[in-house]
Design an enzyme around this catalytic site. Structure first.
Site, PDB file in Angstrom:
ATOM      1  N   GLY A  70      -3.544  31.166 -17.474  1.00 33.27           N
ATOM      2  CA  GLY A  70      -3.221  31.435 -19.028  1.00 33.27           C
ATOM      3  C   GLY A  70      -2.556  30.490 -19.636  1.00 33.27           C
ATOM      4  CE  LYS A  94       5.294  31.292 -18.317  1.00 30.34           C
ATOM      5  NZ  LYS A  94       5.527  32.091 -19.807  1.00 30.34           N
ATOM      6  CG  ASP A 132       8.517  35.393 -28.048  1.00 30.37           C
ATOM      7  OD1 ASP A 132       8.003  36.001 -29.138  1.00 30.37           O
ATOM      8  OD2 ASP A 132       7.789  34.490 -27.528  1.00 30.37           O
ATOM      9  N   GLY A 147       2.932  25.775 -22.450  1.00 29.26           N
ATOM     10  CA  GLY A 147       2.288  24.857 -21.584  1.00 29.26           C
ATOM     11  C   GLY A 147       1.181  26.028 -20.647  1.00 29.26           C
ATOM     12  N   GLY A 203       0.358  29.679 -21.762  1.00 24.59           N
ATOM     13  CA  GLY A 203       1.720  30.169 -22.450  1.00 24.59           C
ATOM     14  C   GLY A 203       2.149  29.541 -23.545  1.00 24.59           C
ATOM     15  N   GLY A 204       3.218  30.091 -24.280  1.00 23.49           N
ATOM     16  CA  GLY A 204       3.605  29.291 -25.218  1.00 23.49           C
ATOM     17  C   GLY A 204       4.090  27.755 -25.161  1.00 23.49           C
TER      18      GLY A 204
END
Ligand SMILES: *[C@@H]1O[C@H](CO)[C@@H](O)[C@H](O)[C@H]1NC(C)=O
Ligand SMILES: *[C@@H]1O[C@H](CO)[C@@H](O)[C@H](O)[C@H]1NC(C)=O
Ligand SMILES: *[C@@H]1O[C@H](CO)[C@@H](O)[C@H](O)[C@H]1NC(C)=O
Ligand SMILES: *[C@@H]1O[C@H](CO)[C@@H](O)[C@H](O)[C@H]1NC(C)=O
Ligand SMILES: *[C@@H]1O[C@H](CO)[C@@H](O)[C@H](O)[C@H]1NC(C)=O
Ligand SMILES: *[C@@H]1O[C@H](CO)[C@@H](O)[C@H](O)[C@H]1NC(C)=O
Ligand SMILES: *[C@@H]1O[C@H](CO)[C@@H](O)[C@H](O)[C@H]1NC(C)=O
Ligand SMILES: *[C@@H]1O[C@H](CO)[C@@H](O)[C@H](O)[C@H]1NC(C)=O
Ligand SMILES: *[C@@H]1O[C@H](CO)[C@@H](O)[C@H](O)[C@H]1NC(C)=O
Ligand SMILES: *[C@@H]1O[C@H](CO)[C@@H](O)[C@H](O)[C@H]1NC(C)=O
Length: 874
Positions: free
Chosen positions: A593, A614, A712, A598, A595-596
């Site tokens: 996926g 990540k 978050d 990368g 992410g915020g």
């Protein structure tokens, strides 16, 4: 200061007698000197005496200050010595320091105090040079002291709420002569007195008068239990004076305004044949200082028995402005007129009191006070930092300009210190440079208390002994320079470790006896000293080590065997190289996926553990350091409902985080029916995931001190494992990437995700646990409704607004996810909705804690079990 006309509502009047019965009980204050601090500055060490007038003991200033010198005033100003107030005989002067501070200790934080300083020059230095300097109460400018005559006493008095358990009174040299001080006193006040003095503003005395008083001395303690000084003022040319021997109504101590009976027993009134009194008070305000305005308090009490047709009614007009009729005076009952909000100050304060047409008696005035209002909104440095740096200062006997508050005001920040100044937060020390400072002795362990410190430079001193372990525990430290000292022993391994993983730049060269390798160090002295201990410790240690080895062996075998155990138990705080990541992710083959920060890649560790990698893109170096510090913290946080950080990578320009893999993806996708394994979540499953995430957050908030705020919380940050167990992910990332460089608060980008921001964050940019609770409330609404935080209706609508509108009709079906097909216990559902709405309350204080939330959801789940049985019975 804005120009303020005297609006009628600003002049309030309170009849003190009204509440007399109650006040006698709760506001009473017997005359006692408990809590008084009375210092005769410049008095020789052994000094101390009882003031003949007030009987209050005075002490020398030993113990309250450690700079300056004691001086006697010139003989010519001592005459007549027998009559000169003892406090004026000597002064303490400060020729060598820019800022010199007295510390007044043992206060009750948040309480109101009167602080009074007096200055009589008396040509103590023989220079006939009248100085002008500034006086500070703590970190706030109190007033400028302008000595205009050698024999005249300048009085500075302030009424203020003191935030901490001590307060500093500082004299600041502004380049117009050497500061000095004659006396300094502190008196506790009832907190209810002078309500205009609060946490953000203080009252500086301009004048305090006992009208109609005729004595030679001001009225003070014990007549005034707070030891205020009321100066007698009568002038037979313009006023006549009246007085009574009767006490003013039971000596009532009013909760908000109080003047002693002795003061109120005398008053001025109009001369015979006149119906008007005029009082014009010279205020002599120094216009250079920023003040918020002025406050006047008039004390009026009837001193005559009004029998028959005698009446006293009069208009009070202040500064030619609005008038206020005074007509309800009662015999011996004091009344007060005052303004609650500061009004414009003028060089003269004029009061006109004029009898009303049908009044048979002239006006009367018993006492008055006039104050200028200063801001006390500036706050001092965080207490822990102050204590630590003061201990360091004491250890190395540093004088420099290290006096007063270390960071505040900014222009007086101590040499070598750098501080952070965030809006509405106390400053913190962020760096210390004591390079070439002549320090000797060991490294103070108090450095370990400076939790926000990033740079510590102790290079080129004469520091000896071991490097204390505490330095490694400073969470924000990125640079430590110990070069050029005489340190010995070995460098703590925790420090070396941080240095090796790149989170700390460590310099320790030119320390001849320092070894950077544990094994090569055998401090001779230490060995001898601990001989006895060694005899005992060695065998035990041997047993332990062997035991540990055995455990390790077994453990290793198990790791090799398979990835069935909890990931974080095997691999704590592991640092990967980029090469290793390539192997783990098979050259970044499968993207899980975006992410915020990368892309996220699928991967397997050598032992078969499934992980998510990540890869991060960062811009500044600073960010990288913060990231590493944060990553190390994160690897230490473990809870079954938090996604474990297995390790991280910082290799050249590559940064990555390696997490345990969560095979069922995130809650957001699940609720929307996205992703590969499309599984519809039942209400029970949803509740359980909500409960688990709530417990994860609760752990973050409660297990860490200060509380760890996720920052978050959202459905896409709640991940699900193969058993559909919910775990919270990405905690701490937001902080790591948006390091709180507080001076840039206003420019820092909003962190978090639209739709989930707590309302207060948009305004204050402050995040607390309660902001997480708000975001969690949104998550809960999504879980209930199946909709996203922002609904794309005809126009984008926030889920809270949408839900509240629909729920207004009282039908829960209007909001609940239709796909659940009424397979839920209606009470449990309502309860969940209720929790969600409470979490999303506008006011953070009204939101529950995550602990409450978890308990409530647990109850929903229990109702759900009952519901199922019920249905089966039907
Ligand atoms: C100040 O005067 C006192 C006597 O009044 C004397 O004992 C003391 O030594 C003097 N101090 C200085 C610094 O001159
Ligand atoms: C101090 O007071 C004198 C006389 O009142 C005045 O002339 C002078 O300007 C004042 N100095 C400052 C710095 O306010
Ligand atoms: C102090 O009083 C002023 C004036 O009434 C007010 O504006 C201010 O908000 C008060 N501060 C606090 C902390 O209550
Ligand atoms: C009024 O004041 C004068 C001095 O100004 C004093 O002599 C006189 O006794 C006072 N009268 C009363 C009634 O207090
Ligand atoms: C106060 O009275 C003085 C004279 O007594 C006058 O010069 C001054 O203008 C008055 N001030 C105000 C604000 O009315
Ligand atoms: C007193 O003030 C009131 C209200 O401002 C006014 O109406 C009245 O005329 C004044 N009386 C005198 C005697 O000044
Ligand atoms: C005195 O005059 C005021 C108005 O100035 C009026 O309200 C009041 O009733 C009068 N009192 C008497 C006793 O006449
Ligand atoms: C500390 O100050 C010295 C000079 O006084 C300077 O060379 C050094 O770079 C400073 N250290 C830091 C970390 O800024
Ligand atoms: C540090 O010790 C290890 C063994 O514990 C050794 O292999 C290494 O060479 C030593 N390094 C230095 C710089 O002494
Ligand atoms: C390290 O320095 C301290 C203080 O100078 C001294 O007491 C101690 O013996 C030294 N230890 C070694 C191993 O040199």
């Amino acid at each position: 200061m804005g120009r303020r006309s005297l609006a009628p509502q600003l002049w309030l009047t309170v009849l003190l007698g009204l509440a007399a019965g109650a006040l006698q009980v709760c506001g009473q204050r017997a005359a006692s000197t408990t809590g008084f601090i009375t210092i005769d500055c410049g008095l020789p060490n052994e000094g101390g005496y009882i003031d003949p007038m007030t009987k209050i003991p005075s002490t020398s200033d030993t113990g309250f200050i450690d700079v300056g010198s004691n001086r006697n005033i010139s003989a010519e100003y001592m005459k007549p010595e027998s009559q000169l107030f003892r406090g004026y005989h000597n002064v303490r002067s400060f020729p060598d320091t820019a800022r010199s501070c007295y510390t007044l200790p043992s206060l009750v934080p948040g309480s109101k105090y009167l602080v009074r300083a007096m200055f009589r020059y008396g040509n103590y230095d023989g220079l006939e040079k009248l100085p002008v300097f500034d006086l500070y109460l703590g970190v706030n400018l109190w007033q400028t002291v302008n000595i205009s005559q050698a024999e005249r006493t300048v009085l500075a008095e302030v009424i203020s709420v003191i935030p901490d358990d001590s307060v500093q009174v500082c004299l600041v040299n502004t380049g117009s002569g050497t500061p000095f001080i004659s006396t300094l006193a502190l008196r506790p006040l009832e907190n209810t007195l002078y309500p205009q003095a609060n946490a953000t503003q203080g009252l500086v005395l301009v004048d305090r008068r006992d009208m109609g008083g005729t004595g030679n001395y001001p009225i003070r303690y014990p007549y005034d239990p707070y030891d205020r000084a009321w100066l007698p003022w009568s002038d037979s040319k313009v006023w006549s004076n009246i007085s009574t021997k009767e006490k003013i109504q039971g000596n009532v101590w009013n909760l908000r305004y109080h003047a002693p009976s002795t003061v109120l027993q005398t008053a001025i009134t109009a001369l015979t044949g006149s119906n008007t009194i005029e009082v014009s008070l010279a205020t002599q305000l120094d216009n250079a200082n920023p003040i918020l305005g002025c406050i006047a308090i008039l004390y009026i009490a009837e001193l005559q028995i009004l029998s028959g047709n005698l009446k006293r009614k009069f208009n009070v007009t202040v500064d030619g402005g609005h008038s206020k009729l005074q007509s309800k005076l009662e015999y011996l009952v004091p009344d007060v007129m005052y303004n609650t909000e500061p009004h414009e100050c003028s060089s003269r304060y004029n009061i006109t009191m004029k009898a009303a047409a049908n009044s048979t008696l002239p006006p009367i005035l018993n006492a008055l006070e006039y104050f200028s209002v200063i801001s006390t909104a500036r706050v001092g440095t965080v207490i822990e930092d102050v204590s630590a740096i003061n201990a360091i200062k004491a250890k190395y006997q540093l004088k420099k300009n290290w006096m007063g508050d270390p960071c505040s005001p900014k222009k007086f920040a101590w040499d070598g210190l750098t501080c952070s100044y965030a809006i509405s937060e106390r400053p913190r020390i962020t760096s210390i440079n004591m390079s070439s400072g002549g320090l000797s002795g060991s490294i103070s362990t108090y450095f370990g208390d400076l939790k926000d410190i990033q740079y510590l430079d102790l290079s080129y001193n004469k520091l000896t002994g071991l490097i204390p372990n505490v330095l490694a525990q400073l969470p924000a430290l990125v640079e430590l320079d110990l070069t050029g000292n005489q340190l010995n022993g070995s460098i703590p391994s925790s420090l070396l470790k941080r240095s090796q993983d790149g989170s700390l730049t460590l310099r320790y060269g030119k320390n001849l006896n320092l070894c950077d390798n544990n094994s090569s160090c055998h401090p001779a002295g230490k060995k001898k000293k601990h001989m006895l201990a060694v005899y005992i410790v060695v065998p035990i240690a041997a047993v332990l080590i062997i035991g540990a080895l055995i455990v390790l062996l077994i453990f290793r075998v198990r790791i090799k065997k398979g990835p069935t155990r909890g990931v974080h138990q095997q691999l704590e705080n592991h640092r990967f190289t980029y090469k290793e990541l390539e192997v783990i992710t098979d050259n970044f083959k499968i993207v899980l996926g975006q992410g915020g920060f990368g892309p996220v890649y699928d991967g397997f560790l050598k032992n078969g553990t499934h992980v998510a990698v990540k890869l991060l893109s960062l811009s500044s170096n600073q960010g990288i350091r913060e990231f590493l510090t944060e990553a190390q913290t994160l690897t230490k946080i473990h809870h079954k409902n938090l996604v474990s950080l297995v390790g991280y990578c910082k290799d050249g320009k590559y940064l990555a985080l390696v997490y345990e893999h969560m095979s069922e993806g995130n809650l957001d996708d699940k609720l929307r029916g996205r992703g590969c394994n499309v599984v519809f979540l039942t209400w029970r499953q949803r509740l359980r995931i909500a409960l688990e995430s709530a417990q994860g957050l609760e752990y973050l908030h409660k297990a860490c001190s200060p509380p760890f705020v996720h920052r978050d919380v959202k459905t896409s940050n709640i991940l699900l494992n193969a058993n559909l167990e919910g775990k919270v992910a990405d905690f701490g990332l937001m902080k790591a990437f948006n390091h709180d460089d507080d001076t840039h608060v206003s420019t820092a980008r909003m962190i978090g995700t639209p739709g989930y921001f707590a309302p207060e964050y948009a305004m204050t940019r402050q995040l607390t646990e309660k902001s997480d609770v708000y975001s969690f409330g949104i998550v809960l609404l999504e879980v209930i409704t199946g909709h996203s935080a922002i609904l794309q209706c005809t126009e984008p609508t926030h889920i809270v607004q949408w839900a509240r509108q629909r729920l207004a009709g009282g039908d829960i079906k209007e909001v609940v996810d239709a796909r659940m097909q009424s397979d839920y216990n209606i009470n449990g559902l309502w309860k969940a909705v209720d929790v969600a709405l409470k979490c999303t309350a506008q006011n953070p204080a009204e939101r529950p804690t995550m602990t409450d939330v978890a308990t409530q959801i647990q109850e929903c789940l229990e109702l759900e079990s009952e519901g199922h049985t019920d249905r089966r019975c039907q």
